[in-house]
Design a protein around this motif. Structure first.
Motif, PDB file in Angstrom:
ATOM      1  N   LEU A  55      50.855  83.607  -4.041  1.00  0.00           N
ATOM      2  CA  LEU A  55      50.668  82.748  -5.245  1.00  0.00           C
ATOM      3  C   LEU A  55      52.249  83.029  -6.148  1.00  0.00           C
ATOM      4  N   ARG A  56      52.601  81.599  -6.176  1.00  0.00           N
ATOM      5  CA  ARG A  56      54.078  81.836  -6.672  1.00  0.00           C
ATOM      6  C   ARG A  56      53.961  80.893  -7.918  1.00  0.00           C
ATOM      7  N   PRO A  57      53.800  81.394  -8.947  1.00  0.00           N
ATOM      8  CA  PRO A  57      53.704  80.600 -10.242  1.00  0.00           C
ATOM      9  C   PRO A  57      55.132  80.359 -10.736  1.00  0.00           C
ATOM     10  N   GLY A 100      55.860  76.246   2.170  1.00  0.00           N
ATOM     11  CA  GLY A 100      55.915  77.116   0.726  1.00  0.00           C
ATOM     12  C   GLY A 100      57.035  77.998   0.472  1.00  0.00           C
ATOM     13  N   ASP A 101      57.594  78.574   1.587  1.00  0.00           N
ATOM     14  CA  ASP A 101      58.877  79.085   1.582  1.00  0.00           C
ATOM     15  C   ASP A 101      60.047  78.565   0.787  1.00  0.00           C
ATOM     16  N   ILE A 102      60.167  77.375   1.481  1.00  0.00           N
ATOM     17  CA  ILE A 102      61.080  76.266   0.991  1.00  0.00           C
ATOM     18  C   ILE A 102      60.795  75.803  -0.433  1.00  0.00           C
ATOM     19  N   SER A 147      58.956  77.019  -2.807  1.00  0.00           N
ATOM     20  CA  SER A 147      59.018  77.939  -3.841  1.00  0.00           C
ATOM     21  C   SER A 147      60.401  78.086  -4.484  1.00  0.00           C
ATOM     22  N   ASP A 148      61.222  78.525  -3.362  1.00  0.00           N
ATOM     23  CA  ASP A 148      62.861  78.510  -3.722  1.00  0.00           C
ATOM     24  C   ASP A 148      63.128  77.360  -4.559  1.00  0.00           C
ATOM     25  N   GLU A 149      62.909  76.283  -4.176  1.00  0.00           N
ATOM     26  CA  GLU A 149      63.257  74.855  -5.099  1.00  0.00           C
ATOM     27  C   GLU A 149      62.566  75.120  -6.417  1.00  0.00           C
TER      28      GLU A 149
HETATM   29 MG    MG Z   1      61.683  82.555   0.625  1.00  0.00          MG
END
Ligand code: MG
Ligand code: IPM
Length: 352
Positions: free
Chosen positions: A99-101, A241-243, A245-247
């Motif tokens: 989970l990345r809020p 999701g990795d990409i 979430s950085d954005e």
């Molecule tokens: Mg990452």
């Protein structure tokens, strides 16, 4: 409650220390045990995830992790590199739900790279699958092919059960929020994500109150910049999701603001900032500890079921920001520029 503290590499130790100090200031009975991971694990035991560290993590109720990685380990064989420590602990503990809020604190509107009307009050939740996809798919490797040239192979794959369990997590979160869920895929090109989309649609029948929409990942990358407030909960696979979430982190002013929780099916979790180890600024006491401190808040919320302390930490972060304290990454003229440890102290001073 037993908490494994895994500071890791680069700025990991300094940001983790601030979160641990906040935890101690809360006066909650916890047992804290520290262990090395990543490059620190390699240097001490020749392994980025030493057995003793994995064992500690298995026996703990929750894990607080700083960050892993340093250029000085880049020349090592892949299985000895710091990132493998992180990937193996995620897989080893079955922490499939990340989970990345991405929340924009009003105080930081000016720190975002977008216009304030586009990002003000932004509050989105990215649900990233964390133990499958091209990150773990076999076959993989670098081989010599039949033409005698080298060829790199990675495999994007998801089983039905892997997709279902992350879908349930995302639908549950959507139910607790605005009941809007956007699933991100590349179903126009990739069969793996065509299956992903079918399963999302099937499961949505169990959650009739949730409005499920779908978006291709390239469009999602654009829409996050164009109109991020159209989103509430996003669910997607490991690599997308990795990409994304950085954005998304940049919408909130700095990647130094983005916490994360990685949960198994019993809500045991590992909590870490979404950012990396930033070896270029390691040891300088200038990193932003807020993502790690906010990850601690998520630990209280998701693993300890203690909303009161979660809110208390989040309110203290907000208060420290409203008092004008800023680390270098979120600083603009007129703010009080503080070091990593001073930011930690400002949060502790704001706890009550
Ligand atoms: Mg990452
Ligand atoms: C993250 C990081 C990791 C990932 C790296 C360090 C292996 O980028 O947590 O987003 O790719 O998952």
């Amino acid at each position: 409650m037993k908490i494994a503290i895994l500071p890791g590499d680069g700025i990991g130790p300094e940001i983790t220390k601030q979160a641990v100090d906040v935890l101690k200031a809360l006066n909650v009975a916890t047992e804290l045990v520290e262990a090395p991971i990543g490059g620190a694990g390699y240097e001490k035991f020749g392994d980025p995830l030493p057995d003793s560290t994995l064992d500690l993590a298995i026996k703990s109720d929750a894990i607080l992790l700083g960050a892993v990685g340093d250029w000085k380990f880049d020349a090592l064989p892949r299985d000895k590199r710091p990132e493998q420590g992180l990937l193996r602990i995620r897989k080893g503990l079955n922490l499939f739900a990340n989970l990345r809020p991405a929340i924009l604190y009003p105080e930081l509107v000016g720190a975002s790279s977008l216009k304030s009307e586009i990002v003000s009050n932004l509050d989105i939740m990215i649900v990233r699958e964390l133990t499958g996809d091209i990150y773990f798919g076999q076959p993989r490797g670098i081989h010599t092919n039949e033409n005698g040239e080298r060829e790199g192979i990675n495999t994007m794959r998801y089983s039905e059960s892997e997709i279902k369990r992350i879908a349930h997590v995302a639908f549950h979160i959507a139910m607790k929020r605005s009941k809007k869920l956007c699933s991100i895929d590349k179903a126009n090109v990739l069969e793996t994500t065509e299956l992903w989309r079918q399963i999302m649609i099937d499961l949505s029948k169990e959650y009739p109150e949730v409005e499920l929409t779908h978006m291709y990942v390239d469009n999602a990358a654009m829409q996050l910049i164009k109109n991020p407030k159209q989103f509430d909960v996003l669910v997607t696979g490991n690599i997308f999701g990795d990409i994304l979430s950085d954005e998304a982190s940049m919408l909130t002013g700095s990647i130094g603001m983005l916490p994360s929780a990685s949960l198994d099916s019993n809500n045991k979790g590992m909590y870490e900032p979404s950012h990396g180890s930033a070896p270029d600024i390691a040891g300088k006491n200038i990193a932003n500890p807020l993502a790690t401190i906010l990850s601690l808040a998520m630990m209280f919320r998701y693993t300890f079921n203690d909303e009161k302390n979660a809110k208390k930490i989040e309110a203290a972060v907000k208060k420290a920001l409203s008092r004008g304290f800023r680390t270098a990454d979120i600083y603009s003229a007129g703010d009080k520029k503080v070091s990593c440890s001073e930011m930690g102290e400002a949060v502790i001073a704001s706890l009550n």
